[in-house]
Write an enzyme that holds these catalytic residues in place. Structure first.
Site, PDB file in Angstrom:
ATOM      1  N   GLU A  16       0.676   5.882   7.566  1.00 17.32           N
ATOM      2  CA  GLU A  16       2.082   6.173   7.251  1.00 17.32           C
ATOM      3  C   GLU A  16       2.549   7.407   8.019  1.00 17.32           C
ATOM      4  OE1 GLU A  16       3.342   3.738   5.918  1.00 17.32           O
ATOM      5  OE2 GLU A  16       1.555   2.849   5.018  1.00 17.32           O
TER       6      GLU A  16
ATOM      7  N   HIS B 118       3.340   6.556  11.616  1.00 21.09           N
ATOM      8  CA  HIS B 118       4.608   5.844  11.782  1.00 21.09           C
ATOM      9  C   HIS B 118       5.744   6.798  12.139  1.00 21.09           C
ATOM     10  CE1 HIS B 118       4.175   1.615  11.057  1.00 21.09           C
ATOM     11  NE2 HIS B 118       3.765   1.710   9.804  1.00 21.09           N
TER      12      HIS B 118
ATOM     13  N   MET C 265       4.609   3.298   2.087  1.00 27.83           N
ATOM     14  CA  MET C 265       5.800   3.112   2.914  1.00 27.83           C
ATOM     15  C   MET C 265       6.167   4.410   3.620  1.00 27.83           C
ATOM     16  SD  MET C 265       8.190   1.180   4.034  1.00 27.83           S
ATOM     17  CE  MET C 265       9.354   1.855   5.214  1.00 27.83           C
ATOM     18  N   GLU C 266       6.468   4.268   4.902  1.00 25.65           N
ATOM     19  CA  GLU C 266       6.620   5.423   5.784  1.00 25.65           C
ATOM     20  C   GLU C 266       8.026   6.021   5.815  1.00 25.65           C
ATOM     21  OE1 GLU C 266       6.116   2.189   6.839  1.00 25.65           O
ATOM     22  OE2 GLU C 266       7.254   1.769   8.655  1.00 25.65           O
TER      23      GLU C 266
ATOM     24  N   GLY D 266       0.806  -1.229   0.000  1.00 21.87           N
ATOM     25  CA  GLY D 266       0.000   0.000   0.000  1.00 21.87           C
ATOM     26  C   GLY D 266       0.832   1.268   0.000  1.00 21.87           C
TER      27      GLY D 266
END
Ligand code: B3K
Ligand code: ZN
Length: 881
Positions: free
Chosen positions: A303, A306, A268-269, A266
């Protein structure tokens, strides 16, 4: 690709690294044929470990060009390489190590490390992708301050991004452009990111609670610039919410999101530079459904959150993955509950747990929230780590209450900011901030499997008391047997004959360790032994029991309640979640009954459903869930032995019976909710559309008037939610002319928009009416399909194997063979995606025998392939064990 038997990695083998990397300076020269990466590392020996002057760095598919130590080329006798490492010996305590590697982003189809998506370069480093860029200590407990230089043709790549702040932008003597980014926060390599492309951005700003202004930017390919508003809005709401709910503010001057089409998951942080699958960030009313808007809101929040739960405080090793993922899913779920309907969010969570996580927990890949071992960490980004992990955090929240939980999270961030820690550090902060001992509770992290709670209730009229006996048992899972009783929070209510909650006195005293959770507002029983009897006194009449309100624990409940009590709770339970749950139990019973023969909706049930449909005081989104039948996958999870064809037939009969019995009511409900208002992606409108389209799906099943309405809604609407709902209704109407006509018209209208085309693929492949093996094969040959794009693969093969169950489980096994062929093909190009696709094949153990054998044979065929990736090897072999 492996060359030897893949190794299992164990949590108990964890050791600190021999060296730290204080700073990391990276230079990327992006060229058409290859990319040159120069990395300069400031090494410092870890005094806690005796490394004997030897350092082994991770690396994968790298061409080593040069190694220098403290400015001198390193003699070949001082280092050696293998397929997965570079080892240097004879080191002192401090060095500057420079490494030059050459990599091939163009040929990178695994979509890990640095790769090309369309015209742009982008990265994905979690969990172990950074080692495909350069040799490094690619493990989350090695945190470093990163500086990144990107050198490329500025006219082709006007946008060049990395983590942190842009500190220099210059033109080199040869005409190339060089951009420098500096990230002041120490971070593990998995949070590194780089993007270069011809992108446009939409900009906004956010003022943090301490008054700092943060620039917000979403970068997209030019044609998508009109699809960024909602994500920006969701981002600002997330930032505000994290300040208000957790007291955490953002810590850089800029926060960027980039949308890319080819992406394994989905989003990425990466620190300051989130990279998103375009399907999880881009939306406008004409192309995105309400469900897509809500997914975008949740993932943008996830995200962003995070940044604290994951980036500022990260994982010591990958066995601690749920430390950041479980906690962050819990945080994004609370956010979504606050933004929309808390009841609906809880229903959605429980549906996911019961259909997907319980299946994982009961299958060959079952693992604890903190696993003990793995072969390939990419296989452990699972519903157990994420969703069960979030439920475990949610139970801590239930046990401690909102204030206690906040005290615990404050202490956790205060203690561990800038560190790489374990799940037990998180629990310890919760314990210490509240003076509570959670030793028994921690079993939730170590014991795999879904506990089964059996309940028996007896009302004693002479005592005016209810005796509730609860028994718990957690089944054996691979490698684990003889499990201990867990601490299970049981939120419950007792309902009187008028439908009101009764005041409750309970004994024995249920406030272990002074926890003040048993109040009449929040009735949480602490169920900690294998068997316990709770006595509720002062009850003037026999109550109707409402157990596990708000889905207070991720357990299976065995409690037999007569149909009339379920109907009564569907009408009256003050807990919206349990209202839905009562309805699902009821419908499950109908579906099981309808597998045996024709089904007619009982009149009492018809009346209750009719009243719900007409009750304008209720949240329409909740009503739409109350009237939605359990999915075939949900029913399968509640069956001991799974016969997908019988389930399909039973559900179809019940669906038709409900549609026929309430035809007028569905028509009236639809007409009441039809609206000319301009589309807005906001909760009230979304709720109304959800119920309206649910009504349409039933109405169009039972009458021509409904079909006509679907045809007109398909043709004239300003939004994808309504258009898609109408298309699904028409595709599933069983009309042999209307279905293809609608699908063709839709494709003609939308063929330029890949995200919409993906929805078109998925509606067909996931349809039990038309998602046949032939159609799936045709669509894999269609111009809209692309084996390199994970979204397309999910839309076709994922939808087919997870939703069109009656076709996937074709009696001759051809559905399984189709999937296995795709897995074998993808094993070579994209192992992560290949491995994800195996999940439907891991369920052979519970299928009826004739299907079970065919499925197992396909798994065996995959296992017999040469050159299996670690990803596929692990899942296939564990599934056959
Ligand atoms: N942390 C990433 C997932 C990375 C998956 C790597 N195979 C997205 C998320 O959970 O936020
Ligand atoms: Zn996450």
């Amino acid at each position: 690709m492996r060359d030897a038997q893949p190794q299992t990695i164990h949590l108990t083998d964890y050791q600190q690294p021999g060296y730290w990397i204080n700073t990391t300076e990276l230079t990327f020269e992006l060229q058409d044929d290859a990319t040159l990466v120069t990395s300069v590392l400031a090494l410092e020996a870890n005094s806690a470990v005796d490394s004997q002057g030897e350092l082994t760095l991770h690396g994968q598919e790298l061409e080593l060009v040069a190694v220098e130590l403290d400015g001198q080329a390193l003699d070949a006798s001082r280092y050696s390489t293998s397929d997965e490492s570079l080892t240097i010996s004879g080191l002192a305590d401090q060095h500057t190590l420079s490494i030059v590697t050459r990599i091939q982003p163009d040929k990178n189809t695994a979509l890990e490390g640095l790769y090309r998506s369309g015209g742009m370069y982008c990265t994905q480093c979690e969990a172990e992708g950074f080692r495909r860029i350069t040799y490094y200590l690619d493990r989350p407990d090695v945190m470093s301050v990163f500086t990144t230089h990107i050198i490329a043709d500025g006219s082709r790549y006007p946008v060049m991004l990395s983590n942190g702040n842009c500190v220099a932008d210059e033109t080199l003597a040869d005409g190339r452009r060089k951009v420098t980014w500096s990230d002041p926060h120490r971070k593990p390599a998995y949070l590194f990111a780089l993007v270069a492309g011809d992108l446009l951005s939409k900009e906004d700003s956010f003022t943090t609670m301490s008054g700092r202004e943060v620039k917000l930017q979403i970068f997209v390919e030019p044609q998508n610039i009109d699809k960024t508003d909602y994500a920006l809005d969701a981002l600002k709401r997330s930032m505000r919410w994290d300040e208000e709910t957790y007291g955490r503010e953002y810590d850089l001057d800029i926060f960027m999101i980039v949308a890319v089409d080819d992406f394994n998951m989905g989003a990425m942080e990466n620190k300051g530079l989130n990279i998103f699958n375009s399907s999880c960030v881009l939306a406008n009313p004409a192309t995105a459904t309400d469900a897509a808007y809500q997914r975008i809101e949740a993932i943008v929040a996830h995200e962003y959150f995070h940044n604290w739960s994951g980036n500022r405080v990260t994982c010591r090793d990958w066995f601690q993955l749920s430390l950041k993922e479980g906690f962050t899913v819990f945080r994004d779920a609370s956010f979504s509950a606050d933004m929309n309907s808390a009841t609906v969010k809880r229903i959605e969570d429980a549906r996911l747990l019961r259909t997907v996580q319980f299946a994982e927990d009961g299958g060959p890949m079952a693992h604890p929230v903190q696993p003990d071992s793995f072969i390939e960490i990419s296989n452990f980004y699972t519903v157990t780590i994420y969703e069960k992990g979030a439920e475990v955090v949610g139970m801590i929240h239930k046990i401690l209450g909102a204030d206690g939980f906040r005290k615990g999270s404050d202490l956790y961030f205060e203690r561990h900011d800038g560190q790489a820690v374990t799940i037990y550090d998180f629990v310890a902060a919760m314990e210490d901030a509240n003076g509570v001992d959670l030793s028994q509770f921690k079993l939730w992290y170590k014991q795999a499997g879904t506990p089964i709670v059996t309940a028996a209730a007896e009302y004693r009229e002479d005592e005016q008391a209810l005796y509730l006996t609860l028994h718990q048992q957690c089944p054996d899972t691979p490698g684990q047997s003889g499990k201990k009783p867990m601490w299970i929070p049981v939120q419950l209510g007792l309902i009187d004959s008028e439908g009101n909650d009764m005041a409750v006195n309970v004994s024995p005293a249920q406030n272990p360790q002074g926890l003040d959770t048993w109040t009449n507002a929040s009735q949480v029983l602490h169920f900690t032994e294998e068997e316990q009897t709770f006595v509720f006194s002062g009850l003037k009449e026999q109550p109707v029991l409402s157990l596990f309100r708000d889905f207070s624990a991720p357990v299976k409940v065995r409690f037999i309640q007569p149909e009339e009590e379920l109907l009564f709770r569907l009408q009256t339970d003050s807990d919206g979640f349990n209202r839905w749950d009562a309805g699902q139990q009821l419908m499950l019973g109908w579906i099981q009954q309808a597998q045996e023969g024709e089904f007619e909706l009982p009149e009492t049930a018809r009346q209750v459903l009719a009243e719900l449909l007409a009750d304008e005081s209720l949240d329409p989104a909740m009503v739409s869930y109350l009237l939605t039948l359990p999915s075939e996958a949900y029913v399968a999870e509640f069956s001991d032995q799974v016969d997908p064809h019988a389930i399909h037939l039973g559900r179809k009969r019940v669906r038709l019976a409900v549609a026929m019995a309430l035809n007028e009511e569905f028509a009236a409900c639809y007409q009441r909710l039809e609206s000319d208002a301009e589309y807005q992606p906001e909760p009230e409108q979304m709720a109304a559309r959800a119920l309206k389209n649910l009504a349409l799906s039933y109405w169009s099943l039972a009458s021509d008037a409904g079909v006509k309405k679907a045809v007109s809604q398909f043709g004239k609407t300003d939004n994808m939610t309504d258009q898609m709902a109408a298309m699904v209704a028409l595709v599933n109407s069983g009309d042999d002319e209307l279905a293809p006509k609608t699908l063709d018209a839709f494709y003609e209208q939308w063929k330029q928009d890949p995200l919409v085309v993906n929805q078109w693929l998925s509606v067909q492949c996931g349809s039990s009416e038309i998602g046949t093996i032939e159609r799936v094969k045709q669509l894999m040959e269609h111009e809209a399909f692309d084996w390199r794009n994970p979204n397309k693969i999910r839309s076709v093969l994922g939808a087919f194997a997870n939703q069109a169950l009656c076709h996937f489980h074709a009696e001759d096994g051809s559905g399984y063979a189709l999937l296995a062929d795709a897995i074998i093909r993808l094993n070579a190009s994209n192992p992560q995606i290949a491995s994800r696709l195996i999940t439907p094949l891991t369920k052979w153990g519970r299928l009826v025998p004739q299907l079970s054998e065919k499925m197992k044979a396909e798994l065996q065929r995959i296992a017999d392939e040469p050159n299996l990736s670690r990803d596929v090897y692990e899942v296939v072999n564990k599934s056959l064990a």
